[in-house]
Design an enzyme around this catalytic site. Structure first.
Site, PDB file in Angstrom:
ATOM      1  N   HIS A   1      36.085  -9.921  25.786  1.00  0.00           N
ATOM      2  CA  HIS A   1      34.709  -9.130  26.229  1.00  0.00           C
ATOM      3  C   HIS A   1      33.834 -10.162  27.269  1.00  0.00           C
ATOM      4  O   HIS A   1      32.910  -9.359  27.622  1.00  0.00           O
ATOM      5  CB  HIS A   1      34.021  -8.780  24.977  1.00  0.00           C
ATOM      6  CG  HIS A   1      33.201  -9.978  24.214  1.00  0.00           C
ATOM      7  ND1 HIS A   1      33.875 -10.909  23.559  1.00  0.00           N
ATOM      8  CD2 HIS A   1      32.011 -10.343  24.268  1.00  0.00           C
ATOM      9  CE1 HIS A   1      32.953 -11.748  22.880  1.00  0.00           C
ATOM     10  NE2 HIS A   1      31.840 -11.562  23.375  1.00  0.00           N
TER      11      HIS A   1
HETATM   12  C1  UD1 Z   1      27.130  -9.467  23.495  1.00  0.00           C
HETATM   13  C2  UD1 Z   1      26.582 -10.990  23.607  1.00  0.00           C
HETATM   14  C3  UD1 Z   1      27.702 -12.012  23.445  1.00  0.00           C
HETATM   15  C4  UD1 Z   1      28.338 -11.629  22.036  1.00  0.00           C
HETATM   16  C5  UD1 Z   1      29.020 -10.351  22.048  1.00  0.00           C
HETATM   17  C6  UD1 Z   1      29.418  -9.806  20.982  1.00  0.00           C
HETATM   18  C7  UD1 Z   1      24.692 -11.312  25.231  1.00  0.00           C
HETATM   19  C8  UD1 Z   1      24.362 -11.917  26.451  1.00  0.00           C
HETATM   20  N1  UD1 Z   1      26.057 -11.186  25.120  1.00  0.00           N
HETATM   21  O1  UD1 Z   1      28.140  -9.247  24.346  1.00  0.00           O
HETATM   22  O2  UD1 Z   1      27.241 -13.500  23.178  1.00  0.00           O
HETATM   23  O3  UD1 Z   1      29.555 -12.667  21.974  1.00  0.00           O
HETATM   24  O4  UD1 Z   1      27.579  -9.349  22.358  1.00  0.00           O
HETATM   25  O5  UD1 Z   1      30.261  -8.648  21.034  1.00  0.00           O
HETATM   26  O6  UD1 Z   1      23.874 -10.805  24.552  1.00  0.00           O
HETATM   27  N2  UD1 Z   1      28.778  -1.273  24.368  1.00  0.00           N
HETATM   28  C9  UD1 Z   1      28.988  -0.145  24.012  1.00  0.00           C
HETATM   29  N3  UD1 Z   1      28.598   0.158  22.582  1.00  0.00           N
HETATM   30  C10 UD1 Z   1      27.948  -0.877  21.881  1.00  0.00           C
HETATM   31  C11 UD1 Z   1      27.711  -2.032  22.329  1.00  0.00           C
HETATM   32  C12 UD1 Z   1      28.062  -2.426  23.905  1.00  0.00           C
HETATM   33  O7  UD1 Z   1      29.787   0.725  24.580  1.00  0.00           O
HETATM   34  O8  UD1 Z   1      27.620  -0.482  20.727  1.00  0.00           O
HETATM   35  C13 UD1 Z   1      29.266  -1.362  25.942  1.00  0.00           C
HETATM   36  C14 UD1 Z   1      27.938  -1.158  27.033  1.00  0.00           C
HETATM   37  O9  UD1 Z   1      28.724  -0.812  27.900  1.00  0.00           O
HETATM   38  C15 UD1 Z   1      27.327  -2.372  27.326  1.00  0.00           C
HETATM   39  C16 UD1 Z   1      28.567  -3.336  27.040  1.00  0.00           C
HETATM   40  O10 UD1 Z   1      29.458  -3.042  26.108  1.00  0.00           O
HETATM   41  O11 UD1 Z   1      26.839  -2.399  28.448  1.00  0.00           O
HETATM   42  C17 UD1 Z   1      28.065  -4.885  27.080  1.00  0.00           C
HETATM   43  O12 UD1 Z   1      27.409  -5.019  25.705  1.00  0.00           O
HETATM   44  P1  UD1 Z   1      26.311  -6.450  25.633  1.00  0.00           P
HETATM   45  O13 UD1 Z   1      25.686  -6.124  24.695  1.00  0.00           O
HETATM   46  O14 UD1 Z   1      25.585  -6.243  27.079  1.00  0.00           O
HETATM   47  O15 UD1 Z   1      27.389  -7.755  25.887  1.00  0.00           O
HETATM   48  P2  UD1 Z   1      28.509  -7.848  25.047  1.00  0.00           P
HETATM   49  O16 UD1 Z   1      29.503  -8.092  25.894  1.00  0.00           O
HETATM   50  O17 UD1 Z   1      28.652  -7.236  23.681  1.00  0.00           O
END
Ligand code: UD1
Length: 365
Positions: A204
């Site tokens: 991810h």
């Molecule tokens: C975040 C953390 C990372 C952790 C990871 C665990 C930061 C900078 N990164 O990364 O340290 O290892 O969580 O998973 O905070 N999305 C969905 N549904 C959700 C959540 C996210 O569809 O419930 C999608 C969205 O498109 C979003 C993308 O995933 O923009 C990324 O989510 P985000 O929370 O920004 O970062 P992670 O990659 O999950």
């Protein structure tokens, strides 16, 4: 009784919170207020963890959702400040390295509320990766720092942080040991897999999945690894990764890779116990694979968990198909040694809660 706010928001934090919450209740340590930032919001990214791990319903939900780093962090900062002004806690507890973590540490420290950081002192390259920025800032804002290993405590010392550091071990290791008998090994069969005959993949990180070329190379590497090792590949994909595969038109490269929606804690651990090896760029899962006695190929330029690579148990791989196949093969062909266990004795959460309870007692007397 002193009041402490625990701030969570993303998957790995729910896992850590579960263990701390259990100990806070058992030791009647403090008046516990739970705040969910809403960084992860899909049922299988958030709600499932609360149900499975019996975490209490949040007292405040801030619904920050997704967005750019600045926007997410800013929303969390502003909304968490409002919660702090209402609740007036004696301390704020933050976990790990997400945007939620850094926003929580910043909001609390500006209001002169002491911050305790669980999983402090992790450092890795590149220094500009979002999680590394979050870790460094959070550690320097925290008054009480709980580390998983000696390496993490040494990292803090190198930056001049020696006061308030407690080397307690890893609460994720505690949880693994406590929940092991409940892991869902049956998921293996449900997904049509045979024990020890599949590679378990999670990916991810932005630097791997937001780059079309790298994501394509990784998928190609996994397909080749499948053929070379004659193993199946199962990949519970983070929504960010699934979106990118589609956006970049890379679905053609996923032939033979069993992509499934993200799974809960008990399912992922059940798969970990049954896999032949893991391929991951997750900070937490590269450790959990080792807790399960498996080796992990870590697709990152560096890792915060160097104890696991320095001894040769886990290997770092570049996001290119050749390196993934070469290192995957090397991992699959090495066996015999026992996995390293540098993360404490399974009582990290208890030690953390006892230390904080005594600090809070001293502060309120
Ligand atoms: C975040 C953390 C990372 C952790 C990871 C665990 C930061 C900078 N990164 O990364 O340290 O290892 O969580 O998973 O905070 N999305 C969905 N549904 C959700 C959540 C996210 O569809 O419930 C999608 C969205 O498109 C979003 C993308 O995933 O923009 C990324 O989510 P985000 O929370 O920004 O970062 P992670 O990659 O999950």
């Amino acid at each position: 009784m002193p009041k402490v706010i625990s701030l969570v928001g993303a998957r790995p934090q729910f896992v850590k919170e579960a263990m701390i919450y259990k100990e806070v209740r058992r030791l009647s340590a403090w008046d516990y207020v739970l705040v969910h930032s809403g960084q992860h919001y899909d049922a299988y990214m958030s709600g499932a963890f609360f149900d499975q791990l019996s975490i209490k319903n949040p007292d405040h939900s801030m619904d920050i959702g997704s967005g750019s780093h600045g926007a997410m962090t800013a929303r969390a900062l502003e909304r968490f400040e409002a919660v702090l002004l209402k609740e007036r806690p004696d301390m704020v507890l933050v976990y790990g390295d997400t945007n939620t973590t850094v926003a929580g540490a910043l909001a609390a420290s500006k209001l002169k509320i002491p911050v305790a950081h669980v999983e402090a002192g992790i450092r890795q390259n590149p220094k500009d990766m979002p999680e590394e920025i979050n870790r460094v800032v959070t550690d320097h804002l925290s008054r009480h720092l709980f580390t998983c290993s000696r390496t993490a405590a040494d990292n803090l010392a190198k930056e001049g942080i020696t006061q308030g550091v407690h080397n307690v071990g890893d609460v994720m290791y505690d949880l693994f040991l406590m929940m092991r008998s409940s892991f869902d090994g049956a998921i293996t069969e449900k997904l049509g897999l045979k024990p020890n005959r599949f590679v378990l993949v999670t990916l991810h990180r932005d630097f791997n999945v937001d780059d079309e070329r790298k994501l394509g190379e990784i998928l190609k590497g996994l397909s080749e690894l499948r053929k070379t090792l004659d193993l199946e590949i199962v990949f519970p994909a983070h929504p960010r990764t699934s979106k990118r595969i589609e956006e970049f038109g890379l679905s053609g490269l996923t032939d033979g890779i069993k992509i499934v929606p993200p799974v809960g804690y008990f399912q992922l651990m059940g798969l970990a116990e049954n896999c032949a090896l893991a391929v991951t760029d997750s900070g937490g899962f590269q450790k959990e694979a080792v807790f399960a006695g498996k080796r992990a190929l870590v697709i990152m330029p560096d890792t915060g968990w160097r104890e696991l690579t320095d001894c040769g148990w886990n290997l770092l791989a570049e996001p290119n198909s050749e390196d993934i196949v070469k290192k995957g093969l090397s991992i699959a062909q090495t066996d015999g040694t026992t996995p390293p266990t540098p993360y404490g004795d399974g009582h990290a959460a208890e030690k953390t809660v006892l230390a904080l309870r005594s600090i809070l007692k001293g502060a309120t007397q």
